[in-house]
Design a protein around this motif. Structure first.
Motif, PDB file in Angstrom:
ATOM      1  N   VAL A 156       4.949  15.614  29.554  1.00  0.00           N
ATOM      2  CA  VAL A 156       4.053  15.237  28.460  1.00  0.00           C
ATOM      3  C   VAL A 156       3.407  16.468  27.846  1.00  0.00           C
ATOM      4  O   VAL A 156       3.149  16.504  26.638  1.00  0.00           O
ATOM      5  N   ARG A 157       3.170  17.503  28.649  1.00  0.00           N
ATOM      6  CA  ARG A 157       2.619  18.732  28.080  1.00  0.00           C
ATOM      7  C   ARG A 157       3.662  19.483  27.269  1.00  0.00           C
ATOM      8  O   ARG A 157       3.337  20.156  26.291  1.00  0.00           O
ATOM      9  N   GLN A 158       4.928  19.369  27.653  1.00  0.00           N
ATOM     10  CA  GLN A 158       5.974  20.116  26.971  1.00  0.00           C
ATOM     11  C   GLN A 158       6.504  19.377  25.746  1.00  0.00           C
ATOM     12  O   GLN A 158       6.736  19.989  24.703  1.00  0.00           O
ATOM     13  N   PHE A 159       6.680  18.046  25.869  1.00  0.00           N
ATOM     14  CA  PHE A 159       7.346  17.282  24.806  1.00  0.00           C
ATOM     15  C   PHE A 159       6.446  16.257  24.125  1.00  0.00           C
ATOM     16  O   PHE A 159       6.861  15.654  23.138  1.00  0.00           O
ATOM     17  N   GLY A 160       5.249  16.026  24.627  1.00  0.00           N
ATOM     18  CA  GLY A 160       4.437  14.937  24.105  1.00  0.00           C
ATOM     19  C   GLY A 160       4.851  13.628  24.753  1.00  0.00           C
ATOM     20  O   GLY A 160       5.276  13.593  25.904  1.00  0.00           O
ATOM     21  N   GLY A 161       4.712  12.525  24.021  1.00  0.00           N
ATOM     22  CA  GLY A 161       5.116  11.232  24.561  1.00  0.00           C
ATOM     23  C   GLY A 161       6.589  11.209  24.935  1.00  0.00           C
ATOM     24  O   GLY A 161       7.434  11.732  24.205  1.00  0.00           O
ATOM     25  N   VAL A 162       6.894  10.628  26.091  1.00  0.00           N
ATOM     26  CA  VAL A 162       8.273  10.534  26.582  1.00  0.00           C
ATOM     27  C   VAL A 162       8.481   9.138  27.157  1.00  0.00           C
ATOM     28  O   VAL A 162       7.516   8.433  27.454  1.00  0.00           O
ATOM     29  N   PRO A 163       9.731   8.699  27.319  1.00  0.00           N
ATOM     30  CA  PRO A 163       9.962   7.407  27.973  1.00  0.00           C
ATOM     31  C   PRO A 163       9.390   7.402  29.389  1.00  0.00           C
ATOM     32  O   PRO A 163       9.582   8.363  30.142  1.00  0.00           O
ATOM     33  N   VAL A 164       8.670   6.355  29.726  1.00  0.00           N
ATOM     34  CA  VAL A 164       8.136   6.203  31.076  1.00  0.00           C
ATOM     35  C   VAL A 164       9.072   5.272  31.841  1.00  0.00           C
ATOM     36  O   VAL A 164       9.112   4.069  31.605  1.00  0.00           O
ATOM     37  N   LEU A 165       9.858   5.849  32.725  1.00  0.00           N
ATOM     38  CA  LEU A 165      10.864   5.120  33.493  1.00  0.00           C
ATOM     39  C   LEU A 165      10.360   4.974  34.921  1.00  0.00           C
ATOM     40  O   LEU A 165      10.060   5.972  35.581  1.00  0.00           O
ATOM     41  N   LEU A 166      10.295   3.749  35.409  1.00  0.00           N
ATOM     42  CA  LEU A 166       9.719   3.479  36.717  1.00  0.00           C
ATOM     43  C   LEU A 166      10.714   2.807  37.657  1.00  0.00           C
ATOM     44  O   LEU A 166      10.350   2.440  38.780  1.00  0.00           O
TER      45      LEU A 166
END
Length: 537
Positions: A156-166
């Motif tokens: 999240v620090r590198q790309f911003g919002g990302v897919p949250v896969l659980l």
């Protein structure tokens, strides 16, 4: 206490089953996940596998905390540049902020982190079902959530919002794997939830054997304090930091953390996993495919007989007054003990006994027996943090990479306390602990919030140089969202990068581009602002 290393392979294969198994054939020897996760030993192996991509990998990519963040993050800052031993065009593009949607380091970072996340999801699915010692199970569950949170925090620090896969992505249909980007706030919500739950599991595991190098309850709280600092949630950053430091920042840490008296002990392999180390990436000779910390070789001057150095990592030079070769080295005072641990300017060859040094004018290495024909203005400061005293004989370094250490939590506490309450006594106590260890005088009393902030920033820069923090620090310190300070906030990122000649810095560089190969694979992904223009070019 035993030490843990990442020589784990069995689960890596699960990541590529879909692309590697011929579905027309009947596999005869494949062990499915359901068959594998049966015993306590299986549970430990499942969790050990999560650590793997942080330190090593089996597919030829640079591991996250073993060169990838060195070449893919630090080179984008005002601290470092690509040296002569970094000929890779993707790396050199990053160092000049000329990288694109197809940059290899960006793709590797995205993919390596999602490998970590999926391995954590696999373990989270299966470890709870295994009949085993409950305290050990709780410890393992705490590790799973801590490592998944760390991976999402990096992303999240590198790309911003990302897919949250659980969920285990190898167990669900392809169309369900293709998820859109969650908002950055949603990613942070998951990170905070994982770390809070991780701390609870570690607390429930009290009394279980903890091998050196694994995270603990203190690690979860320390990382959580850093997450809150990044979110500029000063109150929670202070609260969590004080829980790690102890007694509202003035007492002994309840987790046994403290500063080493000698700054060099933070990095020397003989002192790894000591009282200052909250969480580190572990390196050991002969374990995995990398054989140690790769960054040591990159830091060392090329051409020194008996030292296999490449000089891939070069300090960024800029002009201050008449000095054309100013660098971070010269920001340290002569009495700062950190300087001569962080850098060396000469090497004694283990082969011929001569002294070797480098010229910033031509980046060449010279010996005391063969100096340059024209005297050089100053010799090159070479990075020394990951030096292993056994390196000349072995050719690799066993120096760990610190991810969280006690000095950083003191700096987090000082920064957040100042932002929320001004330069209070608590803020001074934390910052002065770091300064005293460095051999510096206590900070001048009575500073304004702005002056104290500047002091924290410079001490943080000097304290954690070369530890893959600077890019993220520049972004946070820029403070884009501070009302009234414009779209670039305080302008720290732009100002500092332009000083070292990276004049093409733009607001888009606050984030990496989403790798084009990932957008082509998953059409639900959107590109980061400012990078869309590159799609047509």
């Amino acid at each position: 206490m035993r030490k843990m290393y990442y020589n784990v392979w069995i689960l890596f294969g699960f990541m590529s089953i879909a692309s590697c198994v011929d579905l027309e054939e009947t596999p005869e020897s494949f062990i499915s996940p359901d068959q594998f996760y049966k015993t306590e030993k299986d549970a430990v192996s499942a969790v050990n596998a999560i650590y793997y991509s942080f330190a090593d990998n089996a597919v030829g990519n640079q591991p996250i905390y073993n060169s990838l963040y060195n070449t893919g993050m630090d080179f984008m800052t005002d601290d470092l540049d690509a040296g002569p031993g970094s000929p890779n065009p993707d790396v050199r593009a990053l160092a000049k902020l000329n990288h694109s949607l197809t940059n290899l380091r960006g793709k590797e970072s995205w993919q390596q982190h999602y490998i970590v996340i999926n391995q954590a999801n696999v373990a989270w699915e299966h470890v709870p079902t295994i009949q085993m010692n409950e305290k050990l199970k709780n410890r393992l569950l705490g590790e799973i959530l801590f490592l998944r949170a760390l991976a999402y925090f990096d992303l999240v620090r590198q790309f911003g919002g990302v897919p949250v896969l659980l969920d285990d992505q190898t167990r669900i249909p392809l169309e369900e794997q293709l998820q859109p980007r969650a908002s950055a706030d949603s990613v942070y919500t998951r990170i905070i939830s994982d770390l809070e739950e991780s701390a609870n599991y570690f607390r429930a595991s009290s009394g279980a054997d903890i091998e050196a190098g694994r995270p603990t309850e203190g690690s979860a709280k320390a990382l959580l304090s850093k997450v809150y600092l990044t979110k500029r949630d000063w109150a929670n950053a202070i609260k969590l930091a004080e829980e790690v430091i102890g007694n509202n920042g003035a007492g002994a840490s309840p987790y046994g953390y403290d500063l080493f008296e000698d700054y060099s002990h933070v990095f020397l392999p003989a002192y790894k996993n000591g009282k200052e180390h909250i969480f580190s990436i572990q390196f050991k000779a002969g374990v995995g495919t990398i054989n140690g910390n790769q960054v040591c070789r990159r830091d060392i001057a090329a051409g020194v007989p008996g030292l296999p150095g490449s000089y891939g990592d070069q300090v960024a030079f800029w002009q201050e007054g008449d000095d054309k070769y100013f660098s971070i080295y010269k920001l340290y005072s002569s009495k700062d003990k950190r300087r001569d641990v962080t850098f060396v300017k000469t090497y004694i060859s283990p082969k011929d006994g001569l002294t070797y040094y480098g010229s910033p004018v031509d980046s060449k290495t010279y010996s005391s027996a063969n100096p340059p024909s024209t005297p050089i203005p100053d010799s090159i400061p070479y990075i020394n943090k990951y030096w292993d005293p056994n390196y000349p004989a072995s050719g690799f370094s066993e120096a760990n990479t610190p991810v969280l250490r006690f000095a950083e939590i003191l700096l987090i506490h000082a920064e957040a306390e100042n932002e929320l309450n001004g330069a209070t006594l608590k803020a001074y106590i934390s910052l002065n602990k770091v300064r005293r260890r460095a051999g510096l005088d206590d900070l001048t009393a009575g500073l304004s919030r702005d002056d104290f902030r500047d002091s924290v920033y410079i001490d943080r820069r000097l304290e954690v140089f070369g530890e893959y923090q600077r890019y993220f620090d520049l972004i946070r310190q820029t403070g884009r969202e501070v009302t009234g300070e414009g779209p670039e906030g305080r302008g720290i990122l732009s100002k500092n990068l332009k000083k070292v000649g990276k004049n093409n810095v733009k607001p888009k560089h606050y984030l990496y581009p989403i790798p084009q190969v990932e957008i082509e694979r998953n059409p639900k992904l959107t590109q980061n602002p400012g990078w869309e223009e590159d799609i047509a070019n």
